[in-house]
Design a protein around this motif. Structure first.
Motif, mmCIF file in Angstrom:
data_model
loop_
_atom_site.group_PDB
_atom_site.id
_atom_site.type_symbol
_atom_site.label_atom_id
_atom_site.label_comp_id
_atom_site.label_asym_id
_atom_site.label_seq_id
_atom_site.Cartn_x
_atom_site.Cartn_y
_atom_site.Cartn_z
ATOM 1 N N THR A 166 0.868 -1.178 0.000
ATOM 2 C CA THR A 166 0.000 0.000 0.000
ATOM 3 C C THR A 166 0.907 1.232 0.000
ATOM 4 O O THR A 166 2.119 1.099 0.152
ATOM 5 C CB THR A 166 -0.824 0.012 1.294
ATOM 6 N N PRO A 167 0.331 2.439 -0.139
ATOM 7 C CA PRO A 167 1.202 3.619 -0.029
ATOM 8 C C PRO A 167 2.011 3.624 1.266
ATOM 9 O O PRO A 167 3.199 3.936 1.251
ATOM 10 C CB PRO A 167 0.204 4.790 -0.080
ATOM 11 N N ARG A 170 4.734 0.726 1.081
ATOM 12 C CA ARG A 170 5.813 0.966 0.122
ATOM 13 C C ARG A 170 6.699 2.117 0.569
ATOM 14 O O ARG A 170 7.867 2.192 0.193
ATOM 15 C CB ARG A 170 5.222 1.222 -1.267
ATOM 16 N N ASP A 171 6.142 3.038 1.364
ATOM 17 C CA ASP A 171 6.946 4.131 1.909
ATOM 18 C C ASP A 171 7.856 3.611 3.019
ATOM 19 O O ASP A 171 9.016 4.009 3.129
ATOM 20 C CB ASP A 171 5.998 5.211 2.471
ATOM 21 N N PRO B 130 12.740 5.902 -1.444
ATOM 22 C CA PRO B 130 12.960 5.841 0.011
ATOM 23 C C PRO B 130 14.350 5.307 0.360
ATOM 24 O O PRO B 130 14.922 5.708 1.379
ATOM 25 C CB PRO B 130 11.877 4.872 0.511
ATOM 26 N N GLN B 140 11.461 12.124 3.508
ATOM 27 C CA GLN B 140 10.940 11.870 2.168
ATOM 28 C C GLN B 140 9.456 12.220 2.113
ATOM 29 O O GLN B 140 8.748 12.119 3.119
ATOM 30 C CB GLN B 140 11.118 10.395 1.807
ATOM 31 N N THR B 142 6.666 10.780 -0.418
ATOM 32 C CA THR B 142 6.471 9.893 -1.564
ATOM 33 C C THR B 142 5.066 10.074 -2.147
ATOM 34 O O THR B 142 4.174 10.600 -1.488
ATOM 35 C CB THR B 142 6.654 8.427 -1.140
ATOM 36 N N PHE B 143 4.887 9.611 -3.374
ATOM 37 C CA PHE B 143 3.587 9.632 -4.080
ATOM 38 C C PHE B 143 2.975 11.034 -4.073
ATOM 39 O O PHE B 143 1.813 11.225 -3.745
ATOM 40 C CB PHE B 143 2.626 8.605 -3.452
ATOM 41 N N ARG B 158 0.230 14.160 -0.713
ATOM 42 C CA ARG B 158 0.475 12.762 -1.068
ATOM 43 C C ARG B 158 -0.823 12.073 -1.468
ATOM 44 O O ARG B 158 -1.862 12.278 -0.851
ATOM 45 C CB ARG B 158 1.088 12.001 0.114
ATOM 46 N N LEU B 160 -2.874 8.945 -1.355
ATOM 47 C CA LEU B 160 -2.964 7.685 -0.627
ATOM 48 C C LEU B 160 -4.103 6.850 -1.215
ATOM 49 O O LEU B 160 -4.614 7.132 -2.280
ATOM 50 C CB LEU B 160 -3.178 7.958 0.864
ATOM 51 N N GLU B 161 -4.518 5.817 -0.487
ATOM 52 C CA GLU B 161 -5.508 4.902 -1.058
ATOM 53 C C GLU B 161 -6.846 5.575 -1.294
ATOM 54 O O GLU B 161 -7.441 5.445 -2.344
ATOM 55 C CB GLU B 161 -5.687 3.702 -0.126
#
Lengths: 399, 260
Positions: A166-167, A170-171, B130, B140, B142-143, B158, B160-161
């Motif tokens: 998941t985000p 993976r982070d 990362p 960091q 990310t996304f 970011r 997220l889901e």
């Protein structure tokens, strides 16, 4: 991995003390010393301005793999405070793998006010639950979660660590793996134990799903993998399955955390977008012709109890927010049923959904590539077919 | 502001196939491109430079032919390009790759922000950004789908889901970006020609403080032991004709299999 203080370099600034999540550093005669709480997580090494705290990394072949045992699942908690579906899936898969290794399954739960979830995790198959509960851990942040998880891994030495792809997973996973210099395989869709070597065989798609690769971590421990949600199956919940619950005390200073959470913005498109968790997804593509026609997709989705997905073309055109996008540049999904409406099936879209259990495609073009992966294809105008599907389903259900 | 962008040259994945006889990846004749997410990383760096001034350095680890990807980034407007290339880097996994790239970044010197694409199109791991941040000991984001810089503060939105999260860190920091963050510029012929004349610096392991045992095969804890073509044996049923009948037939099959 080892950690030590290069004493001549220590200037006694105490920057390491708030950085340590385990209250493991004391000042003795103006010099930092580790006490017995130290897990070797390395959080202090990054806070030290003079490089006096040295993290020594193990090299290949230097890890005594026999010291490591047990399978761990890193739990994930949803914004609603529930156990994430992928955690229950990993517990289910973990049980199967652990049986092959004749070992136990542990789960690490990190968060705040999460005591109740320990029992849930036990019911889904955990033998042991590590609970790390602290206000600073309420929501996932890279640094404190990395420190806590690294510390636990160093102390307890699991043989395998599984994390949801998941985000959050993976982070976090890559950060931890880089710190402990462990092998990590991303986004696995199949895990097996080699009957002879007892190594974890990690299989994952690469090149946009055109190639499958099986990967091993032979010389380092733990063997780490992130696993794609919805691929593994959870075990049925068994309330009688009990687990040893271990509370891990931590002492984390909010001021020492590099990341501040400013705002959480919910998706406001009015439909369920948690595509990775959904059992059924109804997706719309360019064939819809305009943003207003997503209403039809939403209607079918509501009828079937599904989440709404979208092709890249519709997101690029601004018809629907990017959180709905399925494909290599969007989300990778693995639902029980995927209904593609007016989606031609570009490779990058197929990469994100072709592993769905059942695929239904509706498209005017009989040669659309989406039909190559569809279990059921309907060649026709989606504006006629979709309403007919809604009507047929409601009729069968007796509405 | 000193900005570093990490890019990767990747095969155009839509054309990569497994040879069914040998079970190896067929790369012959497959065109190479800049990893699409990395184009967004370059674009975001260029946008920040336009707002705040500074310098954009693009680095890539790869074989000599990856220079083409770096030239493309120069054509987009990057100030400098460094190819990190050495035979001993070959077969690096994500950990070894992030070790080499973080070592190269240290060798560049001062930096405020590092941009990466969220993942590479060939490997799809999302593990290198990362990994770099960890080995540099910096925060960091990310996304990332949106970014704001205010003094030394960086705010990233970011993806997220099921929600977006806005987080703030202080520079230096690493940001990995998703496709939707911006629309990468397409350099014109003139810019492409000018980029051909610019220099791409090439660094081998001797140019950096590299420990050979931490890169390449030796530095890679993971090893690919088998590649194979996915089984996609779908014997689909196709319906054509009266929409209501087709729709009903499919619904009946789905209900029959207890899928819905």
């Amino acid at each position: 991995m080892a950690i030590y203080i290069d004493e001549p370099k220590c200037i006694g600034c105490e920057a390491c003390i708030p950085a340590c999540p385990y209250a493991a550093i004391d000042m003795v005669d103006g010099i930092a010393k580790f006490n017995e709480n130290c897990t070797g997580c390395g959080a202090c090494a990054y806070a030290c301005p003079t490089g006096a705290i040295v993290l020594e990394m193990a090299r290949k072949g230097e890890v005594d793999t026999s010291e490591y045992s047990g399978l761990w699942v890193v739990g994930e908690i949803t914004p609603e405070g529930k156990l994430h579906g992928v955690t229950t899936e990993l517990l289910g898969e973990g049980r199967k793998l652990a049986a092959e290794l004749d070992t136990t399954v542990s789960v690490v739960l990190i968060g705040h006010h999460i005591g109740e979830l320990a029992k849930t995790a036990a019911g889904y198959g955990a033998d042991r639950v590590f609970v790390v509960d602290h206000p600073t851990l309420e929501r996932y942040r890279t640094q404190p979660y990395t420190n806590v998880l690294t510390g636990l891994i160093n102390k307890h030495k699991p043989e395998i660590v599984l994390i949801g792809a998941t985000p959050m997973g993976r982070d976090l996973a890559s950060r931890v793996a880089a710190r402990i210099k462990a092998g990590l395989t991303a986004d696995c869709t199949e895990l097996t134990i080699n009957p002879e070597t007892k190594l974890l065989e990690q299989t994952r798609p690469a090149f946009g799903g055109n190639v499958m690769a099986t990967i091993l971590c032979e010389f380092t421990r733990p063997q780490m993998a992130t696993v794609r949600p919805k691929v593994m199956a959870p075990q049925p919940f068994d309330q009688s399955h009990e687990a040893e619950i271990i509370d891990i005390p931590v002492d984390i200073d909010e001021r020492a955390i590099a990341t501040k959470i400013i705002e959480i913005i919910k998706d406001d498109s009015g439909s369920d977008v948690n595509l990775t968790e959904a059992d059924i997804i109804v997706s719309g593509g360019r064939g819809l012709g305009g943003p207003e026609h997503f209403a039809l997709i939403r209607e079918l989705a509501e009828t079937l109890g599904a989440a709404v997905g979208a092709s890249r073309a519709t997101v690029d055109a601004g018809w629907i927010p990017a959180t709905h996008q399925v494909g290599q540049t969007g989300k990778t999904v693995h639902p029980k049923l995927y209904v593609a409406c007016g989606i031609s099936g570009a490779v990058q879209h197929l990469a994100g959904m072709s592993s769905s259990d059942c695929i239904v495609a509706i498209n005017k073009d009989p040669d659309a590539p989406i039909f190559n992966v569809a279990h059921y294809g309907i060649v026709g105008d989606l504006f006629e077919v979709v309403p007919a599907m809604i009507a047929a389903f409601k009729e069968r259900r007796g509405d | 502001m000193n900005i570093i962008v990490c890019i990767k040259q990747v095969p155009d994945t839509s054309e990569v196939r497994i040879d069914p006889e040998t079970n190896t990846i067929v790369r012959e004749g497959v065109p190479s491109i800049i990893n699409p997410f990395d184009e967004n990383a370059i674009e975001e760096a260029l946008l920040l430079r336009e707002q705040h001034g500074g310098k954009v350095t693009v680095i890539s680890m790869g074989p000599p032919q990856a220079e083409a990807a770096l030239r493309e980034s120069l054509a987009m407007g990057a100030d400098e390009a460094i190819l990190v290339s050495d035979r001993c880097f070959a077969a690096s996994d994500t950990l070894a790759t992030s070790y080499v790239l973080s070592t190269a970044i240290r060798a560049i010197g001062e930096y405020d922000l590092i941009f990466c694409g969220k993942q590479a199109f060939d490997g799809d791991t999302a593990q290198v950004p990362p990994g770099i941040a960890e080995q540099l000991g910096i925060p960091q984001i990310t996304f990332t789908i949106g970014l704001e810089v205010d003094g030394r503060k960086v705010r990233g939105r970011r993806m997220l889901e099921s929600e977006f999260e806005v987080v703030e860190v202080r520079m230096p920091a690493l940001v990995s970006v998703v496709k939707q963050i911006n629309e990468p510029r397409r350099p014109g012929i003139k810019a492409k020609l000018a980029a051909k004349k610019k220099e791409v610096t090439i660094w081998d392991s001797a140019c950096m403080d590299i420990e050979p045992c931490l890169c390449g095969l030796d530095g890679s804890p993971t090893r690919v032991v088998r590649t194979f073509a996915p089984t996609r044996e779908i014997k689909g049923e196709k319906f054509e004709g009266e929409p209501a009948e087709c729709a009903a037939a499919v619904i009946d099959r789905l209900i029959g299999q207890k899928i819905i």
